[in-house]
Design an enzyme around this catalytic site. Structure first.
Site, PDB file in Angstrom:
ATOM      1  N   GLU A 192       0.860  -1.322   0.100  1.00  0.00           N
ATOM      2  CA  GLU A 192      -0.054  -0.015   0.097  1.00  0.00           C
ATOM      3  C   GLU A 192       0.935   1.262   0.088  1.00  0.00           C
ATOM      4  O   GLU A 192       0.629   2.044  -0.710  1.00  0.00           O
ATOM      5  CB  GLU A 192      -0.872  -0.143   1.177  1.00  0.00           C
ATOM      6  CG  GLU A 192      -2.235  -0.990   1.129  1.00  0.00           C
ATOM      7  CD  GLU A 192      -3.035  -0.678  -0.244  1.00  0.00           C
ATOM      8  OE1 GLU A 192      -3.168   0.614  -0.400  1.00  0.00           O
ATOM      9  OE2 GLU A 192      -3.462  -1.633  -0.884  1.00  0.00           O
ATOM     10  N   CYS A 250     -13.426   0.689 -16.322  1.00  0.00           N
ATOM     11  CA  CYS A 250     -14.093   2.023 -16.082  1.00  0.00           C
ATOM     12  C   CYS A 250     -13.037   3.188 -15.884  1.00  0.00           C
ATOM     13  O   CYS A 250     -12.953   3.854 -14.613  1.00  0.00           O
ATOM     14  CB  CYS A 250     -15.099   1.843 -14.834  1.00  0.00           C
ATOM     15  SG  CYS A 250     -16.254   3.086 -14.615  1.00  0.00           S
ATOM     16  N   CYS A 309     -16.784   1.051 -22.119  1.00  0.00           N
ATOM     17  CA  CYS A 309     -18.006   0.482 -21.490  1.00  0.00           C
ATOM     18  C   CYS A 309     -18.700  -0.763 -22.328  1.00  0.00           C
ATOM     19  O   CYS A 309     -19.297  -1.558 -21.770  1.00  0.00           O
ATOM     20  CB  CYS A 309     -19.134   1.517 -21.836  1.00  0.00           C
ATOM     21  SG  CYS A 309     -18.644   3.173 -21.005  1.00  0.00           S
ATOM     22  N   CYS A 338     -17.512  -3.802 -20.333  1.00  0.00           N
ATOM     23  CA  CYS A 338     -17.948  -3.722 -18.852  1.00  0.00           C
ATOM     24  C   CYS A 338     -18.948  -4.596 -18.317  1.00  0.00           C
ATOM     25  O   CYS A 338     -20.095  -4.566 -19.018  1.00  0.00           O
ATOM     26  CB  CYS A 338     -18.255  -2.254 -18.561  1.00  0.00           C
ATOM     27  SG  CYS A 338     -18.583  -2.140 -16.773  1.00  0.00           S
ATOM     28  N   CYS A 366     -25.625  -0.110 -15.083  1.00  0.00           N
ATOM     29  CA  CYS A 366     -24.758   1.222 -14.861  1.00  0.00           C
ATOM     30  C   CYS A 366     -25.666   2.378 -15.094  1.00  0.00           C
ATOM     31  O   CYS A 366     -25.879   2.780 -16.398  1.00  0.00           O
ATOM     32  CB  CYS A 366     -23.351   1.361 -15.612  1.00  0.00           C
ATOM     33  SG  CYS A 366     -22.405   2.884 -15.402  1.00  0.00           S
TER      34      CYS A 366
END
Length: 282
Positions: free
Chosen positions: A39, A180, A187, A190, A196
């Protein structure tokens, strides 16, 4: 009270199973220290650059205790090339606290660690401990995906997810990074397109123009980087010697004032000790 905003994500598990970035090594561990290193490294740095560094770090410093016991200059040398070395300083401070007190038991405790904000604390609660009660870690990618799903605000309920909460976060990371996207989202590929709200509303996906990062070359960041690397090799150098040694790296001769400012800011960030002042005869 606002009403619950629900989104059906039933198509997401199969997509993630087939398309997720399952090869990323930090996804194959539950060790919170190893996940925390990833992280810290992934903040402001691309995945491809982090891969080699992460493997080196978890092998060399497999525990917070081993990291805390290592001198910061050794860690900064190993960090060289990742950029933003202040992150390494924060990680060293955090390792010292973890070595003394162990892991905090909640999000608030994690947020008290150096360099750990709300996003990282929530990511850790879910990715290391698969905590079902912690809110999703809203980095820029997950926030964008979630807002597009619902058409405006962050949804408060996701229906149809059948895997762990940890896998949900990874699936949302991957969907945001691969499909995205902020500009030019795919799209047609997706899995969420049928449900969506943003796609149904025909929203303009050009978004904000991407902010151009200030160039590293010629910047104060580049000067700081050069001063840090030279000083790690020889902490006792005079500022005049530093001027001579940094010139080839920078492609110019920095002023003494610039170099002293770089030393001061590195010392302020805990990355460097200022050379002792030379008063009177030696």
């Amino acid at each position: 009270h606002s009403s619950t905003v629900r989104v059906d994500v039933a198509a997401l598990p199969d997509w993630y199973s087939d398309n997720g970035r399952h090869d990323l090594p930090w996804r194959h561990t539950n060790d919170p220290w190893h996940i925390l290193i990833s992280e810290f490294m992934l903040h402001q740095t691309q995945v491809a650059r982090v891969l080699d560094y992460w493997t080196v770090f978890v092998r060399r410093w497999p525990t917070p205790q081993s990291f805390a016991a290592s001198p910061l200059p050794d860690i900064l040398r190993a960090w060289k090339g990742l950029g933003y070395p202040r992150r390494a300083g924060y990680l060293h401070d955090t390792a010292s606290l973890l070595a003394q007190h162990g892991w905090p038991v909640d999000e608030q405790g994690l947020r008290a660690l150096p360099g750990v904000g709300t996003y990282t604390a929530r990511a850790m609660r879910i990715l290391a401990w698969d905590d079902a009660t912690t809110p999703l870690p809203l980095d820029v990618n997950i926030s964008r995906v979630m807002q597009r799903f619902s058409g405006s605000q962050i949804p408060s309920a996701l229906d149809g997810w059948t895997h762990s909460r940890r896998d949900l976060v990874y699936a949302l990371f991957d969907l945001g990074a691969m499909i995205c996207r902020a500009r030019g989202p795919k799209c047609q590929s997706c899995p969420m397109q049928p449900s969506c709200a943003a796609f149904a509303a025909g929203m303009d996906f050009q978004g904000e123009p991407k902010k151009r990062k200030a160039p590293f070359r010629g910047s104060f960041r580049e000067l700081r980087s050069a001063v840090l690397q030279i000083s790690l090799a020889d902490p006792a150098l005079s500022v005049e010697a530093l001027q001579t040694l940094s010139s080839p790296l920078l492609g110019r001769i920095p002023s003494i004032d610039e170099l002293e400012r770089a030393q001061r800011t590195l010392a302020r960030d805990g990355l460097l000790e200022l050379p002792a002042a030379k008063d009177g005869p030696q």
